[in-house]
Motif scaffolding. Structure first.
Motif, PDB file in Angstrom:
ATOM      1  N   UNK A 127       0.811  -1.226   0.000  1.00 21.94           N
ATOM      2  CA  UNK A 127       0.000   0.000   0.000  1.00 21.94           C
ATOM      3  C   UNK A 127       0.840   1.269   0.000  1.00 21.94           C
ATOM      4  N   UNK A 128       2.166   1.133   0.059  1.00 21.92           N
ATOM      5  CA  UNK A 128       3.032   2.318   0.099  1.00 21.92           C
ATOM      6  C   UNK A 128       3.625   2.620  -1.276  1.00 21.92           C
ATOM      7  N   UNK A 129       2.899   2.275  -2.317  1.00 22.02           N
ATOM      8  CA  UNK A 129       3.356   2.559  -3.678  1.00 22.02           C
ATOM      9  C   UNK A 129       3.561   4.075  -3.823  1.00 22.02           C
ATOM     10  N   UNK A 130       4.640   4.457  -4.485  1.00 26.21           N
ATOM     11  CA  UNK A 130       4.970   5.883  -4.610  1.00 26.21           C
ATOM     12  C   UNK A 130       5.924   6.339  -3.518  1.00 26.21           C
ATOM     13  N   UNK A 131       5.877   5.637  -2.374  1.00 22.29           N
ATOM     14  CA  UNK A 131       6.773   5.997  -1.262  1.00 22.29           C
ATOM     15  C   UNK A 131       7.960   5.048  -1.171  1.00 22.29           C
ATOM     16  N   UNK A 132       7.707   3.759  -1.443  1.00 25.76           N
ATOM     17  CA  UNK A 132       8.768   2.747  -1.397  1.00 25.76           C
ATOM     18  C   UNK A 132       9.075   2.285  -2.814  1.00 25.76           C
ATOM     19  N   UNK A 133      10.269   1.754  -2.998  1.00 24.67           N
ATOM     20  CA  UNK A 133      10.658   1.154  -4.271  1.00 24.67           C
ATOM     21  C   UNK A 133       9.901  -0.171  -4.379  1.00 24.67           C
ATOM     22  N   UNK A 134       8.874  -0.211  -5.249  1.00 18.61           N
ATOM     23  CA  UNK A 134       7.979  -1.374  -5.287  1.00 18.61           C
ATOM     24  C   UNK A 134       8.677  -2.632  -5.796  1.00 18.61           C
ATOM     25  N   UNK A 135       9.646  -2.472  -6.712  1.00 16.21           N
ATOM     26  CA  UNK A 135      10.376  -3.653  -7.185  1.00 16.21           C
ATOM     27  C   UNK A 135      11.127  -4.279  -6.004  1.00 16.21           C
ATOM     28  N   UNK A 136      11.755  -3.430  -5.195  1.00 16.72           N
ATOM     29  CA  UNK A 136      12.474  -3.936  -4.019  1.00 16.72           C
ATOM     30  C   UNK A 136      11.501  -4.518  -2.990  1.00 16.72           C
ATOM     31  N   UNK A 137      10.367  -3.858  -2.803  1.00 16.73           N
ATOM     32  CA  UNK A 137       9.391  -4.339  -1.813  1.00 16.73           C
ATOM     33  C   UNK A 137       8.872  -5.724  -2.213  1.00 16.73           C
ATOM     34  N   UNK A 138       8.669  -5.930  -3.527  1.00 17.70           N
ATOM     35  CA  UNK A 138       8.199  -7.248  -3.989  1.00 17.70           C
ATOM     36  C   UNK A 138       9.287  -8.306  -3.796  1.00 17.70           C
ATOM     37  N   UNK A 139      10.531  -7.944  -4.117  1.00 24.31           N
ATOM     38  CA  UNK A 139      11.646  -8.890  -3.899  1.00 24.31           C
ATOM     39  C   UNK A 139      11.769  -9.229  -2.420  1.00 24.31           C
ATOM     40  N   UNK A 140      11.608  -8.215  -1.583  1.00 26.50           N
ATOM     41  CA  UNK A 140      11.690  -8.428  -0.136  1.00 26.50           C
ATOM     42  C   UNK A 140      10.599  -9.407   0.307  1.00 26.50           C
ATOM     43  N   UNK A 141       9.385  -9.193  -0.180  1.00 27.99           N
ATOM     44  CA  UNK A 141       8.255 -10.057   0.195  1.00 27.99           C
ATOM     45  C   UNK A 141       8.554 -11.512  -0.208  1.00 27.99           C
ATOM     46  N   UNK A 142       9.067 -11.672  -1.421  1.00 26.47           N
ATOM     47  CA  UNK A 142       9.411 -13.032  -1.878  1.00 26.47           C
ATOM     48  C   UNK A 142      10.476 -13.658  -0.984  1.00 26.47           C
ATOM     49  N   UNK A 143      11.511 -12.864  -0.673  1.00 27.57           N
ATOM     50  CA  UNK A 143      12.632 -13.393   0.128  1.00 27.57           C
ATOM     51  C   UNK A 143      12.143 -13.806   1.521  1.00 27.57           C
ATOM     52  N   UNK A 144      11.310 -12.961   2.132  1.00 28.79           N
ATOM     53  CA  UNK A 144      10.849 -13.244   3.497  1.00 28.79           C
ATOM     54  C   UNK A 144       9.838 -14.398   3.493  1.00 28.79           C
ATOM     55  N   UNK A 145       8.977 -14.421   2.482  1.00 26.36           N
ATOM     56  CA  UNK A 145       7.934 -15.460   2.439  1.00 26.36           C
ATOM     57  C   UNK A 145       8.546 -16.847   2.301  1.00 26.36           C
ATOM     58  N   UNK A 146       9.646 -16.954   1.597  1.00 27.22           N
ATOM     59  CA  UNK A 146      10.205 -18.310   1.419  1.00 27.22           C
ATOM     60  C   UNK A 146      11.305 -18.636   2.433  1.00 27.22           C
ATOM     61  N   UNK A 147      11.694 -17.662   3.271  1.00 30.89           N
ATOM     62  CA  UNK A 147      12.814 -17.904   4.212  1.00 30.89           C
ATOM     63  C   UNK A 147      12.342 -18.771   5.380  1.00 30.89           C
TER      64      UNK A 147
END
Ligand SMILES: [Fe+2]
Ligand SMILES: [Fe+2]
Length: 358
Positions: A338-358
């Motif tokens: 929900x923080x699109x425009x404030x956070x780097x969304x490509x990085x936020x998606x990569x982060x989500x993937x990394x945390x979800x599978x860790x």
């Protein structure tokens, strides 16, 4: 006063009485000639006020450490050159302070360290033990590093850059081998909100960097940045820092100064490179220019800062506080999205993937 005795090694007669008086208020303190061999006995900690470049002065210190490897040990450094710092590290320094630190501040630091583990004395992964034990020890080691950093920042306004290095291996090793979930569960047991937060951010940053395939050097840099990102909180009044509930506007203004304060602490310390300084000052900046302290926007915010910002926001949501449970991962991810425009969304998606599978 604590049971047991303290030892003061000193070769500066002019400082001796003041230090003895202040340390005596913590536990009975005995002065020793720095070259004397001292049996550990009931010694619970020591202060070394000696020139670490004089090998003959180190014999007594090494004998004491060999006999009682877990003693808290504070060093008043005659200089902070690489050789002196390396010697202090090899002696397992809990904290390195400038030589003109007030005696009362030295005593206060000793009082604090008597309740904390010593970073160097604990092996990361003892032979034959599983990561259930190893991860707790790794968290203790990283926690002790963080405690040393925050204490030094609070007491002296500066920190020892070499101390940060002791925290990198435990975090990268524990997260890489035991997994993020085990790290988060262990670290959430810390009652102190700032330690818990910084160790969470560091574990998340390590997971993110490992998942992105970063080199060891770059992984270490990201974890280094995460460990020190909130060092400025050492100078925020505790009633604001640990307030159980939302901050008033005036309190929020004070809290927000931690980014610039942390930057000033690291500039004063020297030895931190530009990207670490940028993370400490700018980890609350947002891409749309609504962050602080400099209202940077877009390309003015470097990648490593963007990474730590994502980890920082997720950690704040995932923390355990006495008044609220950790937010479940799916809900925290939804807030990041929900923080699109404030956070780097490509990085936020990569982060989500990394945390979800860790
Ligand atoms: Fe912060
Ligand atoms: Fe933070």
């Amino acid at each position: 006063m604590r049971p047991g005795t303290l030892v003061l090694f000193t070769d500066r007669p002019a400082q001796r009485e003041g230090l003895l008086r202040a340390l005596d208020a913590v536990a009975p303190c005995h002065p020793r000639d720095a070259a004397a061999v001292v049996p550990a006995g009931d010694c619970i900690g020591f202060v070394a006020d000696v020139d670490l470049l004089q090998p003959s002065l180190l014999r007594g210190l090494r004998a004491l450490i060999a006999e009682a490897p877990r003693l808290p040990r504070l060093f008043l450094m005659r200089d902070t050159g690489a050789r002196s710092l390396a010697t202090a590290r090899s002696l397992g320094a809990s904290l390195c302070l400038p030589p003109d630190t007030a005696a009362g501040a030295v005593a206060e630091a000793m009082r604090t360290h008597l309740t904390r583990p010593v970073p160097e004395a604990v092996p990361l992964r003892p032979a034959g033990s599983g990561w259930g034990t190893g991860i707790a020890q790794a968290a203790d080691r990283a926690g002790a590093v963080l405690a040393g950093l925050l204490d030094a920042a609070r007491l002296t306004g500066t920190v020892d850059p070499m101390l940060v290095e002791h925290g990198l291996d435990p975090i990268l090793g524990a997260v890489g081998e035991a997994g993020l979930g085990a790290w988060l569960d262990t670290v959430r047991a810390y009652d102190d909100a700032t330690y818990q937060h910084c160790l969470l951010v560091a574990g998340l940053a390590a997971t993110f960097a490992i998942d992105l395939g970063f080199s060891l050097r770059d992984r270490e840099q990201v974890v280094r940045a995460a460990l020190v990102h909130d060092v400025g909180k050492a100078l925020i009044p505790l009633e604001i820092l640990n307030k159980a509930g939302p901050l008033e506007p005036a309190e929020r203004t004070v809290m927000r100064t931690h980014a610039a304060l942390g930057h000033a602490i690291l500039v004063e310390a020297g030895g931190f490179d530009a990207s670490i300084l940028a993370v400490v000052r700018h980890h609350h900046e947002l891409l749309d220019g609504t962050g602080y302290p400099d209202r940077l926007s877009g390309d003015a915010i470097p990648d490593i800062v963007r990474m730590i910002t994502v980890c920082d926001i997720y950690a704040a949501l995932a923390e355990r506080r006495p008044y609220r449970a950790p937010m479940p991962p799916l809900e925290a991810f939804r807030i990041l999205r929900g923080m699109e425009g404030k956070l780097d969304m490509a990085l936020a998606r990569s982060f989500e993937r990394a945390v979800a599978k860790a």
